[in-house]
Write a protein that holds these residues in place. Sequence first.
Motif, PDB file in Angstrom:
ATOM      1  N   ALA B 197       1.003  -1.419   0.090  1.00 13.53           N
ATOM      2  CA  ALA B 197      -0.340   0.067   0.007  1.00 13.53           C
ATOM      3  C   ALA B 197       1.240   1.351   0.445  1.00 13.53           C
ATOM      4  CB  ALA B 197      -1.058  -0.077   1.822  1.00 13.53           C
ATOM      5  N   VAL B 198       1.476   0.768   0.763  1.00 18.33           N
ATOM      6  CA  VAL B 198       2.193   2.619   0.566  1.00 18.33           C
ATOM      7  C   VAL B 198       3.678   2.867  -0.564  1.00 18.33           C
ATOM      8  CG1 VAL B 198       5.322   3.242   1.932  1.00 18.33           C
ATOM      9  CG2 VAL B 198       3.067   2.737   3.375  1.00 18.33           C
ATOM     10  N   ARG B 200       2.708   1.485  -3.447  1.00 20.96           N
ATOM     11  CA  ARG B 200       1.804   1.853  -4.198  1.00 20.96           C
ATOM     12  C   ARG B 200       1.709   3.131  -4.622  1.00 20.96           C
ATOM     13  NH1 ARG B 200      -3.042  -0.852  -2.235  1.00 20.96           N
ATOM     14  NH2 ARG B 200      -2.132  -2.401  -3.341  1.00 20.96           N
ATOM     15  N   GLY B 201       1.903   4.045  -3.537  1.00 21.74           N
ATOM     16  CA  GLY B 201       1.763   5.554  -3.476  1.00 21.74           C
ATOM     17  C   GLY B 201       3.425   5.874  -3.748  1.00 21.74           C
TER      18      GLY B 201
END
Lengths: 204, 204
Positions: B197-198, B200-201
């Motif tokens: 999730a981290v 992805r950005g």
Amino acid sequence: MTTVSVQEPAGQDRKAPGRPRNAQVDHAIIQAVFDLLGSGQSADSLSMEAVAAKAGVGKATIYRRWANKEALLVDAVAAMKGPLPELAGESVRDDLVMLISAMRNKRMEHYGKVTACLLPEIARSPEMRRIHQSVMEPRREVLRGVLRRGIASGELRADLDVELTLLMLSGPSFAQNVMQWSTRVAADTFAEDLVDAVLRGAAA
Amino acid sequence: MTTVSVQEPAGQDRKAPGRPRNAQVDHAIIQAVFDLLGSGQSADSLSMEAVAAKAGVGKATIYRRWANKEALLVDAVAAMKGPLPELAGESVRDDLVMLISAMRNKRMEHYGKVTACLLPEIARSPEMRRIHQSVMEPRREVLRGVLRRGIASGELRADLDVELTLLMLSGPSFAQNVMQWSTRVAADTFAEDLVDAVLRGAAA
């Protein structure tokens, strides 16, 4: 010392009063607990004598209301509930920034210190843990609501993991507020920076 | 009860010994502090008597080594330093998953409980805070190193905010490990899910 207005205590585990209750006295006692914990006193070493002295009441006045220190602490945790923040409800980003910023005001700073002092008790006592969860859960639910709204509106990815995103927003905020974890992130723009970084991966 | 091997105490603030030191005794005393704090005892209510009984030594044996409880706690925090994790050094994702996963083993679970019990003292005592920071900082530096390597290799965005990303990886992990904050995120895949999730950005 920062003082924080508290709401009415929830009244659980409290003795049936022998005479009509005085809400102002309840309030002063709970406030005294907050002030003592907020100044770095651990819940363990908190004495009913110190609470009574701080609240300007006699010890018997406290014991008429709460059977013991644990019951008083449970009510103090329950009284941490502040008003839930009002959201503009327009952009997901703005609402998230508002919610994260709201964690950094004076009230929450004090709450963070109180929480740090209660952590051993929260870790040890299932009842304290349950009460603390019941204080946090409505706040989490507001954050979840914003994320779900963003998914519905197409601002956020349809397959977004809401619970993980919740943790990615609240975990760093908690680490900063309660632990003053990192001194190397900008304090002024923390909420915007965090929300933008999370949204970079979460945006549709 | 989970027991955790501790390293040699750092020896700060310790009395000059009247006779040759016995490292095993030091070790047993520090281990006793860990076991008592890890079982939910607050640092405030920790007594030298209880530490002595747990370590199987006399109280005088402790006082020959440490002038007071504060000096003993400082050494206990310093002794939390475990070995720094070895990284494969190939993909940034794998190294980050390894580092976040390493926070969830038995040793770190125990460390989390001990940390929760020490938080009031860390919030109150500048020295305890300094020591705790000195335990955490080398771990943060490993994480920073991986992120910087990712930027250099082009795996991560060139303009990535390393400090904020560090907080986005460690804050949720802390909230889960120390606070068991959310019961709604998958425990088994937590490290992978968070890193993905981290990233992805953060990916270039």
